[in-house]
Design a protein around this motif. Structure first.
Motif, PDB file in Angstrom:
ATOM      1  N   MET A  26       0.852  -1.193   0.000  1.00 27.50           N
ATOM      2  CA  MET A  26       0.000   0.000   0.000  1.00 27.50           C
ATOM      3  C   MET A  26       0.887   1.242   0.000  1.00 27.50           C
ATOM      4  O   MET A  26       0.671   2.201   0.741  1.00 27.50           O
ATOM      5  CB  MET A  26      -0.971   0.003   1.184  1.00 27.50           C
ATOM      6  CG  MET A  26      -2.270   0.757   0.917  1.00 27.50           C
ATOM      7  SD  MET A  26      -3.466   0.753   2.282  1.00 27.50           S
ATOM      8  CE  MET A  26      -4.358  -0.754   2.047  1.00 27.50           C
TER       9      MET A  26
ATOM     10  N   ASP B 273       3.193  -0.442  -5.069  1.00 25.04           N
ATOM     11  CA  ASP B 273       2.063  -1.054  -5.773  1.00 25.04           C
ATOM     12  C   ASP B 273       1.014  -0.052  -6.221  1.00 25.04           C
ATOM     13  O   ASP B 273      -0.090  -0.445  -6.563  1.00 25.04           O
ATOM     14  CB  ASP B 273       1.427  -2.126  -4.886  1.00 25.04           C
ATOM     15  CG  ASP B 273       1.030  -1.578  -3.516  1.00 25.04           C
ATOM     16  OD1 ASP B 273       1.104  -0.350  -3.324  1.00 25.04           O
ATOM     17  OD2 ASP B 273       0.664  -2.371  -2.642  1.00 25.04           O
ATOM     18  N   SER B 274       1.333   1.231  -6.209  1.00 19.56           N
ATOM     19  CA  SER B 274       0.446   2.291  -6.677  1.00 19.56           C
ATOM     20  C   SER B 274      -0.720   2.543  -5.735  1.00 19.56           C
ATOM     21  O   SER B 274      -1.543   3.399  -6.021  1.00 19.56           O
ATOM     22  CB  SER B 274      -0.080   2.027  -8.096  1.00 19.56           C
ATOM     23  OG  SER B 274      -1.143   1.089  -8.102  1.00 19.56           O
ATOM     24  N   ASP B 275      -0.809   1.822  -4.649  1.00 20.04           N
ATOM     25  CA  ASP B 275      -1.901   2.024  -3.701  1.00 20.04           C
ATOM     26  C   ASP B 275      -1.433   2.918  -2.549  1.00 20.04           C
ATOM     27  O   ASP B 275      -0.384   2.667  -1.952  1.00 20.04           O
ATOM     28  CB  ASP B 275      -2.412   0.681  -3.178  1.00 20.04           C
ATOM     29  CG  ASP B 275      -3.417   0.046  -4.139  1.00 20.04           C
ATOM     30  OD1 ASP B 275      -3.993   0.786  -4.958  1.00 20.04           O
ATOM     31  OD2 ASP B 275      -3.614  -1.162  -4.069  1.00 20.04           O
ATOM     32  N   THR B 276      -2.243   3.938  -2.246  1.00 20.70           N
ATOM     33  CA  THR B 276      -1.856   4.936  -1.257  1.00 20.70           C
ATOM     34  C   THR B 276      -2.564   4.675   0.056  1.00 20.70           C
ATOM     35  O   THR B 276      -3.782   4.605   0.102  1.00 20.70           O
ATOM     36  CB  THR B 276      -2.213   6.344  -1.774  1.00 20.70           C
ATOM     37  OG1 THR B 276      -1.513   6.565  -2.993  1.00 20.70           O
ATOM     38  CG2 THR B 276      -1.847   7.409  -0.756  1.00 20.70           C
TER      39      THR B 276
ATOM     40  N   THR C 207      -4.170   5.027   3.775  1.00 25.25           N
ATOM     41  CA  THR C 207      -4.983   5.988   4.521  1.00 25.25           C
ATOM     42  C   THR C 207      -4.276   6.497   5.761  1.00 25.25           C
ATOM     43  O   THR C 207      -4.813   7.335   6.468  1.00 25.25           O
ATOM     44  CB  THR C 207      -6.271   5.303   4.992  1.00 25.25           C
ATOM     45  OG1 THR C 207      -5.908   4.062   5.608  1.00 25.25           O
ATOM     46  CG2 THR C 207      -7.184   5.029   3.836  1.00 25.25           C
TER      47      THR C 207
ATOM     48  N   LEU D  70      -4.234  -4.069  -4.553  1.00 32.09           N
ATOM     49  CA  LEU D  70      -4.623  -4.654  -3.264  1.00 32.09           C
ATOM     50  C   LEU D  70      -6.071  -5.132  -3.281  1.00 32.09           C
ATOM     51  O   LEU D  70      -6.400  -6.150  -2.683  1.00 32.09           O
ATOM     52  CB  LEU D  70      -4.371  -3.661  -2.131  1.00 32.09           C
ATOM     53  CG  LEU D  70      -2.884  -3.476  -1.821  1.00 32.09           C
ATOM     54  CD1 LEU D  70      -2.658  -2.302  -0.887  1.00 32.09           C
ATOM     55  CD2 LEU D  70      -2.282  -4.746  -1.219  1.00 32.09           C
TER      56      LEU D  70
ATOM     57  N   MET E 201      -9.581   2.380   0.834  1.00 28.61           N
ATOM     58  CA  MET E 201      -8.267   2.913   0.464  1.00 28.61           C
ATOM     59  C   MET E 201      -8.268   3.395  -0.981  1.00 28.61           C
ATOM     60  O   MET E 201      -7.809   4.493  -1.292  1.00 28.61           O
ATOM     61  CB  MET E 201      -7.219   1.820   0.690  1.00 28.61           C
ATOM     62  CG  MET E 201      -5.807   2.151   0.265  1.00 28.61           C
ATOM     63  SD  MET E 201      -5.488   1.995  -1.514  1.00 28.61           S
ATOM     64  CE  MET E 201      -5.871   0.253  -1.779  1.00 28.61           C
TER      65      MET E 201
ATOM     66  N   LYS F 261      -7.656   7.222  -2.340  1.00 29.34           N
ATOM     67  CA  LYS F 261      -6.409   7.627  -2.986  1.00 29.34           C
ATOM     68  C   LYS F 261      -6.617   8.315  -4.319  1.00 29.34           C
ATOM     69  O   LYS F 261      -5.694   8.932  -4.835  1.00 29.34           O
ATOM     70  CB  LYS F 261      -5.501   6.408  -3.203  1.00 29.34           C
ATOM     71  CG  LYS F 261      -5.873   5.555  -4.408  1.00 29.34           C
ATOM     72  CD  LYS F 261      -4.814   4.509  -4.755  1.00 29.34           C
ATOM     73  CE  LYS F 261      -5.269   3.668  -5.945  1.00 29.34           C
ATOM     74  NZ  LYS F 261      -4.254   2.728  -6.417  1.00 29.34           N
TER      75      LYS F 261
END
Lengths: 411, 411
Positions: free
Chosen positions: A189, A230-233, A235, B314, B331, B335
């Motif tokens: 993430m 993985d490009s997921d940000t 929270t 994810l 998430m 994002k």
């Protein structure tokens, strides 16, 4: 779960972490989610410590992020409480009440205002934080805080991390040597946007909150904001920088002052080392990618191109497979919407230009590139041939390990 | 390589593909890259056929995309030539010359202008297309073209596809029944933006080029532009719609005419079926994801939220692992930068609301959700609680199969 993961092949040993005057750290097992490991970390800072922070830009931030943003208002910090295993995100009113309770707990122990307590949580989203376990564990933890608690803290904030991560630097401000030291956690993430992950940095320098905020915000632009797993940000992304003022340097009131040049250089270098440690522990990582973009119409444009390459699943799987598939780099450049001209575009890997100005190099010899792809640190260079904009980004490959970890994270 | 892949568990049988008056298709093995399979497809259209197209928005498009964009100018088509195995992308002047040569080859065979020949290529990027093999194979292929060649064509354009894909519809225009029928290929590098993949559709309706262009552009917005396999956008994406005019319907000159309402509905339905076939063959797919977003500030905003969820590694790995990890949906919403408010956000899976207005539903029972996650078609619902904007997106899970396919695509 996290504890069972094999250590990343790109892991680095934890460096020697000397005391930073004015900071005491410790960790304990509060049983929040994990068993058989520490999951609660606390720090105490001497009175007069200033604080700066950068946070996730997620529209759904966790309750601790909201808490810290509000607590930043007067730029002062006396304590930090961090738990792993539960992110306290999307927990509504219960989440807010948990932050209130734990901040009050810590404030009583160190004898400060609750607004001088900083909170961070990392782990599963959407489950109510059992904050009572933290309340119960804090007094015992507080009694163990130590100048030498940094390594314990680095371990206590891990989730899917496979090794603890920290970095340290010294710098000169005037005639005084100061230390800057930080810990970081993060593995998946990870695609920060103005802030990232959890990282806690402290210096014994005496610097106003406004100055360290400016230095931190600048430094993050070229370090944490240039990495992606993985490009997921998340929270819960948060980097806090505390300055205890114990070094005795002459205080500098302007972040642009030449007297802070060495400190800025050391901080930037520390931030980049911490950020790259996160990539070295990217979920399932077997290879790092370093993307260098030149010739863009602007630095911002170059940054977006570099991140598009670093985030492309097809580039990431090619790197994983040791395949010098530069066509996928062209694809990633072409898709990201930034100005690009096929006929001026050049792509290189490992220092060898493969394609120049829109076509493969005459008599291109793949041998050195194939050898480079077998290594652990893959260099990809893109020259857009349009202007003077440059940027760098760092990422990692996409492997079976990533899928193993994330197909079963909660189970 | 491609031929060795197991067929997707979500595969659908090829439907009966009746003739479309005015269209003759065929396929042959030209030996461009693959052995033991067809890799060159040709179609001939009767004089008077109109054409519409949508193309990749990549800044580095392939030479055939450039060719078709230019050839669209007068809205007429007589032939289509498609090869698999080599994309003719990033091949500089040699790539342009290959398109010129093959268009001239086909034009000689069907006795038309080269600008009435449409070309498409799909496969590896950056290798010079051996267009002489296509030139050599075309006369023999032309001699075999047939009203019943659709299924052969669907097979001949495959790359990493594991099953051939096509769909067919009929519609009424006035008193006349017309047919609309199309084929599509695509499995990875799928994240269309205004166009996608290779898809070729023909109708026997008599319709001006401007009308079919309008209908196609509208239809793509809610079908091909709402799917993603891996967030990577191909340099070769192309959808062409040919109208042969053989059905004898009264010609309608306005795409908004109520006389085209049934045709539009059938075309939209065909486009969505073709697009979803691509998801059913997404590289490594084991489950489809259908994302429904409501309550956004606008439809465009809802679309970006839906695509962010569909593209999140994810979320995709959670679906693969049959884990109802709705926190990752939160998430992904958080994002993507679109307006969202944690305290009005709701998330559901498989028809069960899990979280409403920023916190988990009281007494949430995971049982029906767990059962739903074991299926092949996963429904994820996000209500932003802000406005009336809605959108849908379709994606697939991220699995070991995706990494197996893409870690070794060129080897």
């Amino acid at each position: 779960m996290a504890n069972a993961l094999p250590v990343s092949p790109l892991a680095r040993p934890l460096p020697e972490l000397p005391p930073v005057a004015g900071v005491r750290f410790g960790a304990t097992a509060a049983g929040i989610r994990y068993t058989g490991r520490t999951d609660l970390v606390m720090a105490e800072f001497v009175p007069g410590t200033t604080v700066a922070g950068v946070y996730t830009r997620s529209k759904c931030p966790g309750a601790p992020v909201d808490w810290c943003r509000a607590a930043m208002a007067d730029g002062r910090a006396r304590a930090l409480v961090v738990n792993a295993g539960n992110a306290n995100v999307f927990t509504g009113r219960a989440g807010f009440e948990a932050t209130q309770a734990n901040a009050a707990d810590a404030a009583r122990l160190v004898n400060c205002a609750a607004s001088e307590v900083f909170l961070a949580s990392t782990g599963v989203i959407g489950e109510i934080l059992p904050y009572q376990k933290i309340s119960a564990a804090l007094p015992g933890l507080y009694a163990t805080l130590s100048d030498n608690g940094w390594a314990d803290a680095a371990r206590g904030i891990m989730t899917t991390d496979t090794f603890p991560k920290a970095a340290t630097r010294t710098a000169r401000i005037g005639d005084t040597t100061v230390r800057i030291q930080g810990i970081v956690k993060g593995s998946g993430m990870v695609a920060p946007d103005m802030a990232t992950l959890l990282s806690f940095i402290a210096t014994d320098a005496k610097l106003p909150a406004g100055v360290i905020q400016s230095l931190l915000s600048d430094g993050v632009k070229h370090s944490f904001n240039c990495i992606t797993v993985d490009s997921d940000t998340s929270t819960s992304d948060m980097i806090l920088l505390f300055a205890t003022g114990q070094a005795g340097n002459v205080e500098i009131g302007d972040a642009q002052s030449p007297h802070l040049a060495d400190f800025r250089t050391a901080l930037d270098s520390l931030l980049l080392e911490l950020a790259l440690l996160v990539i070295r522990d990217g979920e399932g990582v077997t290879k790092m990618m370093h993307i260098v973009v030149t010739g863009a119409v602007s630095d911002d444009s170059a940054h977006r191109v570099a991140m598009a390459v670093a985030n492309s699943p097809l580039v990431k799987t090619a790197v994983s497979g040791e395949d010098a598939n530069w066509g996928r780099v062209v694809m990633a450049v072409g898709k990201c919407g930034e100005p690009a001209n096929r006929d001026t575009l050049s792509v290189g890997i490992g220092g060898t230009w493969i394609a120049r100005n829109g076509t493969v190099v005459h008599d291109y010899d793949e041998t050195p590139v194939v050898a480079h792809m077998r290594g652990q640190e893959i260099e990809i260079t893109v020259d857009l041939g349009l202007g003077n904009g440059t940027a760098q980004a760092w990422g990692c490959d996409l492997t079976h390990g990533y899928i193993n970890i994330n197909g079963s994270y909660r189970s």
